[in-house]
Design a protein around this motif. Structure first.
Motif, mmCIF file in Angstrom:
data_model
loop_
_atom_site.group_PDB
_atom_site.id
_atom_site.type_symbol
_atom_site.label_atom_id
_atom_site.label_comp_id
_atom_site.label_asym_id
_atom_site.label_seq_id
_atom_site.Cartn_x
_atom_site.Cartn_y
_atom_site.Cartn_z
ATOM 1 N N GLU A 108 -4.234 3.492 -1.002
ATOM 2 C CA GLU A 108 -2.957 3.934 -0.984
ATOM 3 C C GLU A 108 -2.995 4.463 0.910
ATOM 4 O O GLU A 108 -3.406 4.996 0.995
ATOM 5 C CB GLU A 108 -2.529 5.250 -2.062
ATOM 6 N N GLY A 109 -1.608 4.482 0.960
ATOM 7 C CA GLY A 109 -1.241 4.441 2.822
ATOM 8 C C GLY A 109 -1.855 3.257 3.629
ATOM 9 O O GLY A 109 -1.834 3.833 4.999
ATOM 10 N N THR A 145 0.579 -1.054 -0.089
ATOM 11 C CA THR A 145 -0.256 0.148 0.623
ATOM 12 C C THR A 145 0.654 1.223 0.090
ATOM 13 O O THR A 145 0.716 2.101 0.138
ATOM 14 C CB THR A 145 -1.209 0.491 1.534
ATOM 15 N N PHE A 146 2.583 1.123 -0.200
ATOM 16 C CA PHE A 146 2.942 2.635 -0.347
ATOM 17 C C PHE A 146 3.782 2.536 -1.545
ATOM 18 O O PHE A 146 4.004 4.029 -1.227
ATOM 19 C CB PHE A 146 4.183 2.174 0.776
#
Length: 394
Positions: free
Chosen positions: A256-257, A231-232
């Motif tokens: 994302e993140g 997700t990075f």
């Protein structure tokens, strides 16, 4: 005698049966009895005939049904044999095609480093041969320790078997290389369900390898699910989604993140609900922030262990074969923190030397499980130590 007695006597005489009348009655009743008997006989015959016809129909229907079932069974068995034969032929052709690509991918190493050593004119084995072979093995990324070990085994084997020519020595060396790389056990042998956690630095072909693994297992009849745990990296989930669509398998992803462990947790819930066979989890690959990365990987392992305690977990490290000995350094870092169980070796398509596959197994005890030789969806296949050794030395 009284009048009453006379009356009774007269009445009794008048009530006497007339024999002739009885005969007439019997004669009149006989046709009715014969008719009833005839009708009863006809009825019995009709019922017997209907029973025989019914039994004949039932027998015919039963025989027809048994014949249809037998023909259907024979057809299914015939189709299964034909399918098995076709799959065997297809699998053989596929393996031959993959081996050809592997041979092509290692051609540069084979021709440049080893081609002049194992000549066909029967040159004798001498110190110069061992020196040249040592240099070629080190340049091919096998590493100093592995090279010295294998050369020692080769010297001993050639002496014990009385081998004196280089052409014979090549076959011995191929056998030693294959034995050095061969895994002690099969990958997911007998496992009905499994989790494959895929790790590696960015740029090694990790996401692509996951998509190809999914396609391979899907083609093998297994139900596969993907978890977009990276997700990075920007667009990592979108890239994996494209591969999921190509392989026609479901994927679980967050924004994302997001927390990677949360993604894996939701993926496991879906994996259970859909009763899938294999869950393949992508992960982040940022070695420049090693502590945080390893912490995230540890959290993911904890979630998997808690939610799927009885399901085997394989942790595969994806290594770019073109990075040579740097791949060994990566394997050491991940191995210290992730409990690695195997390696996926990618980019064996012309520029890689290939010797790292020997070193990673010998130095770290990590067997190569899959090798990639191209960009196609079928260009990732299970590792075969014998084929690889032959492709490396020729």
């Amino acid at each position: 005698m009284s009048v009453w007695d006379l009356f009774k006597k007269k009445k009794t005489k008048s009530e006497k049966v007339d024999p002739a009348a009885n005969l007439n009655q019997e004669a009149e009743a006989k046709p009715f009895a014969e008719k009833a008997e005839l009708e009863a006989q006809k009825k019995a015959e009709r019922e017997a005939r209907e029973k025989a016809e019914r039994e004949a129909r039932e027998k015919a229907e039963r025989e027809a049904r048994e014949k249809a079932e037998r023909e259907a069974r024979e057809k299914a068995e015939r189709e299964a044999r034909e399918k098995a034969a076709a799959e065997k032929s297809s699998g053989k052709k596929k393996k031959e095609g993959f081996f050809s690509k592997l041979m092509g991918g290692l051609k540069k190493t084979r021709d440049t480093l080893f081609g002049g050593l194992f000549v066909e004119n029967g040159e004798k084995i001498d110190d110069e041969f061992y020196e040249e072979l040592e240099e070629a093995m080190i340049i091919s990324d096998m590493g100093m320790a592995t090279t010295e070990k294998l050369l020692g085994q080769l010297r001993s084997k050639l002496r014990s078997e009385g081998v004196h020519t280089r052409t014979e020595a090549k076959q011995v060396m191929i056998s030693l290389l294959a034995d050095c790389m061969r895994p002690e056990d099969g990958f997911l042998d007998g496992a009905n369900k499994a989790v494959i956690l895929v790790v590696g630095v960015n740029g090694v072909g990790k996401t692509t390898s996951i998509g190809k693994l999914a396609a391979m297992y899907k083609a093998d009849g297994r139900s596969v699910m993907l978890a977009a745990g990276d997700t990075f990296r920007a667009a990592a989930a979108e890239q994996l989604t494209i591969w999921a669509e190509r392989a026609d398998v479901p994927i679980v992803k967050h924004g994302e993140g997001a927390d990677p462990a949360a993604v894996v947790f939701d993926a496991i819930a879906s994996f259970k609900a859909k009763n899938c066979d294999i869950l393949i989890c992508d992960t982040a690959g940022r070695l420049h922030n090693k502590k945080n990365l390893m912490t995230e990987l540890a959290k993911i392992r904890k979630v998997i262990g808690r939610e799927l305690p009885d399901v085997p977990v394989e942790v595969l490290l994806v290594l770019d074969a073109t990075t040579g000995q740097n791949a060994i350094a990566q394997a050491k870092v991940f191995g210290e923190n992730c409990g690695l169980t195997g390696v996926v070796l990618t980019k064996l398509d012309g520029t890689a030397k290939g010797g790292v596959s020997v070193a990673v197994k010998d130095e770290l005890g990590l067997p190569v499980r899959f090798v990639g030789v191209g960009e196609g969806i079928d260009d990732l296949q299970p590792f075969d130590a014998d084929d690889f050794a032959k492709a490396l030395l020729g």
